[in-house]
Design a protein around this motif. Sequence first.
Motif, PDB file in Angstrom:
ATOM      1  N   VAL A  11       5.450 -12.072   5.093  1.00 51.07           N
ATOM      2  CA  VAL A  11       5.656 -12.190   4.171  1.00 51.07           C
ATOM      3  C   VAL A  11       6.912 -12.776   4.115  1.00 51.07           C
ATOM      4  CG1 VAL A  11       5.641 -10.420   1.807  1.00 51.07           C
ATOM      5  CG2 VAL A  11       4.611  -9.848   3.689  1.00 51.07           C
ATOM      6  N   ASN A  12       6.944 -13.728   2.728  1.00 52.46           N
ATOM      7  CA  ASN A  12       8.380 -14.330   2.034  1.00 52.46           C
ATOM      8  C   ASN A  12       8.500 -13.830   0.868  1.00 52.46           C
ATOM      9  OD1 ASN A  12       9.308 -14.628   4.910  1.00 52.46           O
ATOM     10  ND2 ASN A  12       7.629 -16.804   5.301  1.00 52.46           N
ATOM     11  N   ASP A  13       7.789 -14.056  -0.046  1.00 52.57           N
ATOM     12  CA  ASP A  13       7.366 -14.076  -1.695  1.00 52.57           C
ATOM     13  C   ASP A  13       6.062 -13.638  -1.773  1.00 52.57           C
ATOM     14  OD1 ASP A  13       5.225 -15.716  -1.261  1.00 52.57           O
ATOM     15  OD2 ASP A  13       5.683 -17.804  -0.826  1.00 52.57           O
ATOM     16  N   ALA A  68       0.525  -0.914   0.459  1.00 56.33           N
ATOM     17  CA  ALA A  68      -0.068   0.319  -0.094  1.00 56.33           C
ATOM     18  C   ALA A  68       1.062   1.107  -0.171  1.00 56.33           C
ATOM     19  CB  ALA A  68      -1.111   0.087   0.587  1.00 56.33           C
ATOM     20  N   GLY A  69       1.906   1.923  -1.239  1.00 57.63           N
ATOM     21  CA  GLY A  69       3.140   2.890  -1.165  1.00 57.63           C
ATOM     22  C   GLY A  69       3.802   2.486   0.265  1.00 57.63           C
ATOM     23  N   SER A  73      -0.777  -7.170   0.261  1.00 53.32           N
ATOM     24  CA  SER A  73      -1.286  -5.788   0.210  1.00 53.32           C
ATOM     25  C   SER A  73      -3.337  -5.903   0.418  1.00 53.32           C
ATOM     26  CB  SER A  73      -0.745  -5.914  -1.357  1.00 53.32           C
ATOM     27  OG  SER A  73       0.607  -5.541  -1.482  1.00 53.32           O
ATOM     28  N   GLN A  74      -3.385  -7.052  -0.466  1.00 51.03           N
ATOM     29  CA  GLN A  74      -4.789  -6.721  -0.883  1.00 51.03           C
ATOM     30  C   GLN A  74      -5.608  -6.797   0.490  1.00 51.03           C
ATOM     31  OE1 GLN A  74      -6.500 -10.429  -2.335  1.00 51.03           O
ATOM     32  NE2 GLN A  74      -8.416  -9.173  -1.744  1.00 51.03           N
ATOM     33  N   LEU A  75      -4.269  -7.603   1.819  1.00 47.89           N
ATOM     34  CA  LEU A  75      -5.669  -6.783   3.104  1.00 47.89           C
ATOM     35  C   LEU A  75      -5.444  -5.899   3.777  1.00 47.89           C
ATOM     36  CD1 LEU A  75      -4.212 -10.784   4.828  1.00 47.89           C
ATOM     37  CD2 LEU A  75      -6.478  -9.754   3.867  1.00 47.89           C
ATOM     38  N   ALA A  96       3.025 -13.798  -0.679  1.00 43.57           N
ATOM     39  CA  ALA A  96       2.125 -13.528  -0.045  1.00 43.57           C
ATOM     40  C   ALA A  96       2.636 -11.968   0.632  1.00 43.57           C
ATOM     41  CB  ALA A  96       3.266 -14.119   1.069  1.00 43.57           C
ATOM     42  N   LEU A  97       3.384 -10.896  -0.337  1.00 46.77           N
ATOM     43  CA  LEU A  97       3.463  -9.900  -0.473  1.00 46.77           C
ATOM     44  C   LEU A  97       2.052  -9.266  -1.136  1.00 46.77           C
ATOM     45  CD1 LEU A  97       5.508  -7.016  -0.317  1.00 46.77           C
ATOM     46  CD2 LEU A  97       5.657  -7.622  -2.618  1.00 46.77           C
TER      47      LEU A  97
END
Length: 455
Positions: A227-229, A29-30, A237-239, A232-233
């Motif tokens: 976040v490991n990959d 998210a930036g 970001s979506q959450l 997951a990133l």
Amino acid sequence: MIQRYAVVLAAGQGSRMKSKLYKVLHPVAGKPMVGHVIEQVEATGANEIVTIVGFGAEKVKDYLGNRTNYAVQEEQLGTGHAVIQAETHLKDKEGITLVICGDTPLLTAETLNNLFDYHQEKGAKATILTAHAQNPTGYGRIIRNKENSVEKIVEQKDASEAERLVQEVNTGTYCFDNRLLFETLSQVGNQNSQGEYYLPDVIEILKKQNEIVDAYKMISENEGKGVNDRVALAEASQLMRERINKMHMQNGVTMIDPTTTYIDSDIVIGSDTVIEASVSLKGKTIIGEDCFIGAHSEISNSIISDGVRVTNSTVKDSVMEKNSNIGPYSHLRPNSHVGEAVHIGNFVEIKNATLGLKTKVGHLTYIGDADLGENINVGCGTIFVNYDGKNKFRTTVGKNVFVGCNANLIAPLTIGENVYIAAGSTITRDIPTEAMAIARARQENKLEYYNKLPH
């Protein structure tokens, strides 16, 4: 009041990201993940933060600056080894130390405060932040005894069949008695398949010493996600975007389609603003009240005042004053300042320019490196010619000027007030106040030309 400290683990290279960018600097998210973590830790009132850096240390330091102290983990020898690098900053201090990973951007200050408070209320020497996981695969399990006290943490590979069914998992975030943490870390060994020093071993040592070890189960499983990959990133970001959008909607912002609306974490939006589908709001943008941001618009690092309408356009590093409007299909490039009640129509590009009150730029126009006064009409197809191939030049236009269609204004140029510029003119000299400028070839009609052509 008990002092609060924090150790942020940010030394891992993150090889599974398969990236040249240091893992904790990947944005959610930036904002880089570690930025989210530091921000939430700061919000707990932590008296001192120590960030453990390794690979890419200078880039992390450049980003975080003096918001934290730093310790370097030269070799990646496990989480216990990482934390002990902070002992020169924290070893002899009394208080509670939070250990948190720099790749857990979804954790909130509210949860961290609850963890601090729970740890203190229970008189614990170590408290594990846990979550209930619908699918606990890959996580360390929290094993409790008949009294519901924490017995141990069991990693997936070491868990029995019964233990693998446990759904309470270790999030990798802890609170410790600060002095005892560093005393115990010196007892942690590396007799394991990886030859590393694991922070969870501190829990086992404290249990053997009959110290109080507890666990605080947070409400949301998602907060603890690391976040490991890249997969997951994207999930993080979506959450995060769902959380951000919900917050804005609860504060009075209307979103036509939140699932396609992308809003960075530092955006400010006033009430009764309407945001249509597929809008991106980035950076440090501030949007006022009663605005309309149309579908497919992108706004970054800009100030959008009350009552502004942005219709399918791009605004970057610029300001739009009250009740102005732009679009569709127009572009404000950096350092543009659009005055109050200014109208910018379709297919207009503005760069490094100011437009005064009630000025109108209808369509198909480029305005670069210029200062326009109030109540100016800029005709269709007008070009502010600001570049000679080597240098940029500026144009100044006084108020109440009428610029006819398809005019070329060759900078440097000063145009006085109450001026008229005839359509199709190429203006190369200054125009005095209240004059009319015509700069185009005289028309000639070749009579009976058609009859002279072979047919």
